[in-house]
Design a protein around this motif. Structure first.
Motif, PDB file in Angstrom:
ATOM      1  N   MET F  14       0.876  -1.166   0.000  1.00 37.84           N
ATOM      2  CA  MET F  14       0.000   0.000   0.000  1.00 37.84           C
ATOM      3  C   MET F  14       0.915   1.219   0.000  1.00 37.84           C
ATOM      4  O   MET F  14       1.878   1.258   0.766  1.00 37.84           O
ATOM      5  N   LEU F  16       2.181   4.544   1.128  1.00 40.63           N
ATOM      6  CA  LEU F  16       2.037   5.439   2.268  1.00 40.63           C
ATOM      7  C   LEU F  16       2.733   6.776   1.985  1.00 40.63           C
ATOM      8  O   LEU F  16       3.532   6.863   1.048  1.00 40.63           O
ATOM      9  N   PRO F  17       2.433   7.826   2.785  1.00 42.14           N
ATOM     10  CA  PRO F  17       3.005   9.150   2.500  1.00 42.14           C
ATOM     11  C   PRO F  17       4.523   9.148   2.301  1.00 42.14           C
ATOM     12  O   PRO F  17       5.040   9.806   1.409  1.00 42.14           O
ATOM     13  N   ASN F  18       5.241   8.379   3.142  1.00 42.59           N
ATOM     14  CA  ASN F  18       6.701   8.430   3.056  1.00 42.59           C
ATOM     15  C   ASN F  18       7.270   7.761   1.820  1.00 42.59           C
ATOM     16  O   ASN F  18       8.464   7.850   1.560  1.00 42.59           O
ATOM     17  N   THR F  20       6.321   8.597  -1.134  1.00 40.23           N
ATOM     18  CA  THR F  20       6.012   9.474  -2.271  1.00 40.23           C
ATOM     19  C   THR F  20       6.852  10.748  -2.297  1.00 40.23           C
ATOM     20  O   THR F  20       7.360  11.193  -1.272  1.00 40.23           O
ATOM     21  N   PRO F  22       7.047  15.051  -3.395  1.00 37.88           N
ATOM     22  CA  PRO F  22       6.108  16.132  -3.062  1.00 37.88           C
ATOM     23  C   PRO F  22       4.890  16.226  -3.998  1.00 37.88           C
ATOM     24  O   PRO F  22       3.905  16.874  -3.656  1.00 37.88           O
ATOM     25  N   LEU F  23       4.938  15.564  -5.173  1.00 38.97           N
ATOM     26  CA  LEU F  23       3.747  15.555  -6.046  1.00 38.97           C
ATOM     27  C   LEU F  23       2.822  14.380  -5.741  1.00 38.97           C
ATOM     28  O   LEU F  23       1.820  14.177  -6.420  1.00 38.97           O
ATOM     29  N   ASN F  25       3.637  11.148  -5.971  1.00 37.52           N
ATOM     30  CA  ASN F  25       3.940   9.947  -6.769  1.00 37.52           C
ATOM     31  C   ASN F  25       4.924   9.051  -6.024  1.00 37.52           C
ATOM     32  O   ASN F  25       5.844   9.545  -5.363  1.00 37.52           O
ATOM     33  N   LEU F  27       8.029   7.156  -5.046  1.00 36.01           N
ATOM     34  CA  LEU F  27       9.457   7.346  -5.336  1.00 36.01           C
ATOM     35  C   LEU F  27      10.009   6.128  -6.074  1.00 36.01           C
ATOM     36  O   LEU F  27       9.783   4.993  -5.648  1.00 36.01           O
ATOM     37  N   GLY F  68      -1.772   6.028  -1.784  1.00 37.28           N
ATOM     38  CA  GLY F  68      -3.016   5.319  -1.517  1.00 37.28           C
ATOM     39  C   GLY F  68      -3.274   4.163  -2.475  1.00 37.28           C
ATOM     40  O   GLY F  68      -4.138   3.328  -2.217  1.00 37.28           O
ATOM     41  N   ASP F  69      -2.529   4.114  -3.595  1.00 37.18           N
ATOM     42  CA  ASP F  69      -2.692   3.002  -4.533  1.00 37.18           C
ATOM     43  C   ASP F  69      -2.255   1.678  -3.911  1.00 37.18           C
ATOM     44  O   ASP F  69      -1.431   1.642  -2.997  1.00 37.18           O
TER      45      ASP F  69
END
Lengths: 169, 169, 169, 169, 169, 169
Positions: F14, F16-18, F20, F22-23, F25, F27, F68-69
């Motif tokens: 899943m 998670l914020p970390n 991605t 700043p856009l 997407n 990493l 979130g994907d």
């Protein structure tokens, strides 16, 4: 004799969401973690030994670092004191759009070099080559002396009765 | 007026492999990270605001903490200075076999309370209730004064020419 | 005989972005991770042994916890059963603005104390001191009995042919 | 109507040092974290909604998982109850040398599907296709009924005075 | 025109337990993660834009890196192709005892600069200043051409029937 | 002889914020990390040995993956070359609302099987069962040949003087 420049450790970090508080600023503790690793690697590079953090003598956070910023840490050995080393770490925030760097935090830490049994071991002295390095070398001694004085002062305060007229506000 | 005890923040951590150096001791930087979070939560609890780390004034690592140890951090607000707060953090290592606690590190940090635009905001004063709290309250002022003195001293040193007789060794 | 209070383990966590789902709520699994560590440390403190999770008997999430919240976990040994211990964990969400606490989750877990070879070892009984502790002590036995009953019931269901009239919808 | 198989979520994890306790066994809490994520993704795949953990109804750790092991989790929706779903998760330990799988843990969790405002929303029913799926479907109802009974039983216990003859040991 | 040296990004990492496999060697995937971040920061420094990984064209792991080692990554922009950039990353392992560096891995990655809507944007060309930089500049074109050829070759293979005489062994 | 299907390793993650930028997407480096672990487990499952990454031969990121994907990785052994294995990894992005899968990245990596002393050991050949597997088996040989050719080409370029007319732009 190894030079100060030989101990230079450069670390670059990208600020990710988990490194920030709800306002989007880098958490102080995360930066402290990186400062400690950069300093430990610089101390190990000079001494050739495992070095452990003995004390953090000062970290000043000059201005906030934001989510998405690039952060660069530069650690150098300032001075060797028998079995311990003072390390100075400068933190820069890099603006990738304008390609400028800004000094955003400074830290001084003391490490102790240890052997495989955890006992302190002697560290070779360091050779300063520039005026700037010489200044940091002398300041390290001043910082150490003032730190010991403050500690003694605090201990003598604890040995005395509290001033009766003090009021907390 | 809120009391010092109201700001108490207790954090318990188990030392995992990634928290340690190759000798199995807790990394200083990891402990610094936890100290900063405990202190930030204590500052927020007293002030009711987001609080950011302004400076780490001193962290002393008294003895090593090992892989598998339980570590307990206790953070308290020592004193409020208009928009900033001094937080004291004590770190204990708990031996689960003998069920004993040992004081292994101490830290003093300064936080600034900020509003949603990142501007400093006033923090309500704190009420000490015991002699111990009153002593920490007074020490906070001494630490602050000495810190400012040291900073001035350093700046005046930088304004003067280097002593020609100094030798780095 | 050690008391229930002696096993108290308090853990404080700040909710960071990576701990949350896309709606900004704390992920259940992250809280489960913290619950397990707090419970393991409580079990170890009482028994003086390494304790491993045998089963999670129930975790109820009463209300959501949000990004930026402070979360406090309190773990206590409820009862000892020869080589196993039931641990109860209460989770509170702290609102720093109004300085109020709210009970947001409850958990019951069973741990087994083991020796260095991974074999179960006997754990000393625990002494309850309050009515509340005595109630939790008795409930632990009820929960254990019902759990065993449910397991037997499920096994007998699996031994029987499926009801032909059941329809999935 | 979507089938049970359509909700299958398979997750594979390698056990790293930080996932283990000092005896080299996988921490229960780490496995709980993975179980929750696998279950949440299975619930989301069936419902097409964000799903949050409402309760962990049972996790049994059958045998230890060691550092370096491969762990496989398989999550399936067992049954839908209006706005909630019971998810079953099976955990296997894979021995790469002999290429064998062993069932090492089982979990049942309840999730609630929510809208963008955090309110529960209706979930479409699920279609079982095999006897095994039909059995799990029926067991989900039994587990739910017994859980509610236990909760009521506990609440009635709390409403009564403590038995005077109970002794803690 | 910005120079190649201006894009230099230096990253230093200490190998912790969780970065290693059961033999104590750095996991390839962890190093890949660091390589990608160093390359992304180098691409952003040159372009002044957010840059996303389009492809990893080659990473060679020359010799193992062990737990406790210091690893240094150096990323440079080799060449700009309209909206994309080839970044070269060299990885060194530093032996702190003998204070020597050894080249242990090499990587080439292609990044695309994007605007806030995720659309590719033009990147300014780069100025090589040394023979070494000029050589890398020319190699970048060769690597790109061969990569496109390989892709075409693979696609034509897929369009043809399989050779009937091939045997897998 | 073990089949290609036997080496299948499925990993679900899943975002998670970390994970991605700043856009929002995913990493590239995070996905590379997961690709490496899935490939290493697939190589280990086939060979029954610890397998270390020798090279990343190609990773193509076809389209962005968002916060979130759900991401699914499938790793398979394509071919065995004495002591090394080529692993192919396909990455899918799953849209939970419409319950559709989209192919978003592809990777080819080479692993080497090693013994407890880190020395390469022979790996048993693999059995292809479908046309698709047979095609991947043949492509692996082509990729390897072209890779060796490119390397030789690069080395011969480095042995020659630079073209004097080349201009960097």
């Amino acid at each position: 004799m190894k030079t100060v420049q030989n101990s230079l450790t450069t670390m670059t970090q990208m600020i990710l969401p988990n490194d920030t508080n709800p306002l989007g600023n880098l958490l102080g503790g995360k930066l402290m973690h990186w400062i400690d690793i950069a300093a430990a690697l610089s101390a190990r590079k000079h001494s050739g030994k495992v070095c452990v953090t003995a004390s953090v003598d000062e970290i000043s956070f000059i201005e906030p670092i934001k989510l998405g910023d690039t952060v660069i840490l530069q650690a150098l050995v300032n001075r060797v004191f028998t079995t311990s080393l003072e390390i100075g770490v400068k933190v820069f925030r890099e603006d990738p759009i304008n390609d400028t760097r800004k000094h955003t935090a400074s830290a001084y830490l003391t490490f102790v070099a240890i052997d495989n049994y955890g006992r302190p071991v002697k560290v070779a002295p360091i050779k300063t080559e520039t005026e700037e390095e010489q200044r940091r070398y002398e300041e390290a001694e001043v910082r150490r002396r003032r730190r010991l004085e403050t500690r003694e002062h605090m201990e003598s305060m604890r040995a005395q009765p509290l001033k009766s007229d003090s009021t907390s506000s």
